[in-house]
Design a protein around this motif. Structure first.
Motif, PDB file in Angstrom:
ATOM      1  N   VAL A 111      45.100  38.973  51.076  1.00  0.00           N
ATOM      2  CA  VAL A 111      46.346  39.548  50.965  1.00  0.00           C
ATOM      3  C   VAL A 111      45.608  41.184  51.961  1.00  0.00           C
ATOM      4  N   LEU A 112      46.913  41.428  53.008  1.00  0.00           N
ATOM      5  CA  LEU A 112      47.137  42.668  53.668  1.00  0.00           C
ATOM      6  C   LEU A 112      47.448  43.836  52.639  1.00  0.00           C
ATOM      7  N   LEU A 113      47.565  44.295  52.598  1.00  0.00           N
ATOM      8  CA  LEU A 113      48.301  45.411  52.199  1.00  0.00           C
ATOM      9  C   LEU A 113      48.017  47.263  52.646  1.00  0.00           C
ATOM     10  N   CYS A 114      49.887  47.569  53.124  1.00  0.00           N
ATOM     11  CA  CYS A 114      49.759  48.853  53.773  1.00  0.00           C
ATOM     12  C   CYS A 114      50.689  49.580  52.560  1.00  0.00           C
ATOM     13  N   SER A 115      50.379  50.765  52.267  1.00  0.00           N
ATOM     14  CA  SER A 115      50.773  51.934  51.332  1.00  0.00           C
ATOM     15  C   SER A 115      51.230  53.414  52.248  1.00  0.00           C
ATOM     16  N   ARG A 116      51.715  54.505  51.569  1.00  0.00           N
ATOM     17  CA  ARG A 116      51.408  55.826  51.827  1.00  0.00           C
ATOM     18  C   ARG A 116      49.259  55.578  50.557  1.00  0.00           C
ATOM     19  N   SER A 117      49.494  54.921  49.602  1.00  0.00           N
ATOM     20  CA  SER A 117      48.854  55.710  48.849  1.00  0.00           C
ATOM     21  C   SER A 117      47.857  53.915  48.705  1.00  0.00           C
ATOM     22  N   GLU A 118      46.763  54.127  47.740  1.00  0.00           N
ATOM     23  CA  GLU A 118      46.788  53.156  46.690  1.00  0.00           C
ATOM     24  C   GLU A 118      47.271  53.009  45.336  1.00  0.00           C
ATOM     25  N   GLU A 119      48.405  53.958  45.219  1.00  0.00           N
ATOM     26  CA  GLU A 119      48.548  54.347  43.692  1.00  0.00           C
ATOM     27  C   GLU A 119      50.048  53.404  44.422  1.00  0.00           C
ATOM     28  N   MET A 120      50.493  53.499  45.398  1.00  0.00           N
ATOM     29  CA  MET A 120      51.395  53.075  45.475  1.00  0.00           C
ATOM     30  C   MET A 120      51.474  52.029  45.248  1.00  0.00           C
ATOM     31  N   MET A 121      50.473  50.736  45.949  1.00  0.00           N
ATOM     32  CA  MET A 121      50.283  49.375  46.152  1.00  0.00           C
ATOM     33  C   MET A 121      50.173  49.062  45.011  1.00  0.00           C
ATOM     34  N   ALA A 122      49.993  49.924  43.741  1.00  0.00           N
ATOM     35  CA  ALA A 122      49.155  49.365  42.350  1.00  0.00           C
ATOM     36  C   ALA A 122      50.215  48.531  42.212  1.00  0.00           C
ATOM     37  N   ARG A 123      51.887  50.127  42.346  1.00  0.00           N
ATOM     38  CA  ARG A 123      52.948  49.658  41.064  1.00  0.00           C
ATOM     39  C   ARG A 123      53.814  48.741  42.240  1.00  0.00           C
ATOM     40  N   THR A 124      53.806  48.443  42.967  1.00  0.00           N
ATOM     41  CA  THR A 124      54.600  47.291  44.199  1.00  0.00           C
ATOM     42  C   THR A 124      53.928  45.498  43.785  1.00  0.00           C
ATOM     43  N   HIS A 125      52.187  46.227  43.767  1.00  0.00           N
ATOM     44  CA  HIS A 125      51.700  44.432  43.834  1.00  0.00           C
ATOM     45  C   HIS A 125      50.332  44.974  42.379  1.00  0.00           C
ATOM     46  N   GLY A 126      50.886  44.861  41.890  1.00  0.00           N
ATOM     47  CA  GLY A 126      50.362  45.447  40.459  1.00  0.00           C
ATOM     48  C   GLY A 126      49.261  44.627  40.069  1.00  0.00           C
ATOM     49  N   LYS A 127      49.496  43.133  40.549  1.00  0.00           N
ATOM     50  CA  LYS A 127      48.397  41.995  39.636  1.00  0.00           C
ATOM     51  C   LYS A 127      47.162  42.045  40.671  1.00  0.00           C
ATOM     52  N   TYR A 128      47.067  42.692  41.518  1.00  0.00           N
ATOM     53  CA  TYR A 128      45.342  43.209  42.516  1.00  0.00           C
ATOM     54  C   TYR A 128      45.392  44.365  41.759  1.00  0.00           C
ATOM     55  N   PHE A 129      45.441  44.912  41.096  1.00  0.00           N
ATOM     56  CA  PHE A 129      44.905  46.129  40.611  1.00  0.00           C
ATOM     57  C   PHE A 129      44.953  46.370  39.297  1.00  0.00           C
ATOM     58  N   SER A 130      45.458  45.307  37.942  1.00  0.00           N
ATOM     59  CA  SER A 130      45.809  45.880  36.902  1.00  0.00           C
ATOM     60  C   SER A 130      44.177  45.232  36.226  1.00  0.00           C
ATOM     61  N   ASP A 131      43.833  45.943  35.300  1.00  0.00           N
ATOM     62  CA  ASP A 131      42.614  46.512  34.333  1.00  0.00           C
ATOM     63  C   ASP A 131      41.324  45.273  34.114  1.00  0.00           C
ATOM     64  N   LYS A 132      42.265  43.610  34.954  1.00  0.00           N
ATOM     65  CA  LYS A 132      41.377  42.890  34.737  1.00  0.00           C
ATOM     66  C   LYS A 132      41.317  42.522  35.919  1.00  0.00           C
ATOM     67  N   ALA A 133      41.837  42.537  36.975  1.00  0.00           N
ATOM     68  CA  ALA A 133      41.523  42.221  38.242  1.00  0.00           C
ATOM     69  C   ALA A 133      40.254  42.830  38.694  1.00  0.00           C
ATOM     70  N   MET A 134      40.639  44.256  38.127  1.00  0.00           N
ATOM     71  CA  MET A 134      39.656  45.005  38.692  1.00  0.00           C
ATOM     72  C   MET A 134      38.126  45.112  38.429  1.00  0.00           C
ATOM     73  N   ARG A 135      37.700  44.509  37.177  1.00  0.00           N
ATOM     74  CA  ARG A 135      36.742  44.275  36.875  1.00  0.00           C
ATOM     75  C   ARG A 135      35.644  44.073  37.661  1.00  0.00           C
ATOM     76  N   ASN A 136      36.199  43.210  38.432  1.00  0.00           N
ATOM     77  CA  ASN A 136      35.218  43.165  39.234  1.00  0.00           C
ATOM     78  C   ASN A 136      34.211  43.704  40.192  1.00  0.00           C
ATOM     79  N   ILE A 137      35.371  44.819  40.784  1.00  0.00           N
ATOM     80  CA  ILE A 137      35.236  45.404  41.263  1.00  0.00           C
ATOM     81  C   ILE A 137      34.873  46.100  40.887  1.00  0.00           C
ATOM     82  N   ARG A 138      35.056  47.082  39.709  1.00  0.00           N
ATOM     83  CA  ARG A 138      34.451  47.779  39.566  1.00  0.00           C
ATOM     84  C   ARG A 138      32.711  47.988  38.803  1.00  0.00           C
TER      85      ARG A 138
END
Length: 87
Positions: free
Chosen positions: A49-76
């Motif tokens: 998925v390609l997402l565009c926004s003013r900030s990654e924080e806004m994306m986390a609010r509107t598309h939370g499943k991609y930025f949840s603690d669980k989802a981000m575990r691999n990336i971190r």
């Protein structure tokens, strides 16, 4: 200025497999990257998925499943590993 993010997300596992970040000015590069990721993907479990926004924080609010603690575990874990290898 905004941000463009491409996420690779495993639906069943609820985990991000990859994330690419771009600035607004890098829109053409983001489109090329999206195509590179989508072309070989035949797995229905993987969302790309390609997402565009003013900030990654806004994306986390509107598309939370991609930025949840669980989802981000691999990336971190990947970022931590890379940082230790560079130092």
């Amino acid at each position: 200025m905004g941000v463009i993010v491409i996420v690779q997300y495993a639906r069943r596992e609820g985990l991000l497999l990859g994330i690419d970040r771009f600035t607004d000015d890098e829109g053409p590069q983001a489109s090329v990257r999206l195509h590179e990721l989508e072309q070989p993907n035949t797995d229905d479990n993987i969302e790309i998925v390609l997402l565009c926004s003013r900030s990654e924080e806004m994306m986390a609010r509107t598309h939370g499943k991609y930025f949840s603690d669980k989802a981000m575990r691999n990336i971190r874990a990947q970022e931590t590993f890379l940082n230790t290898q560079l130092n």
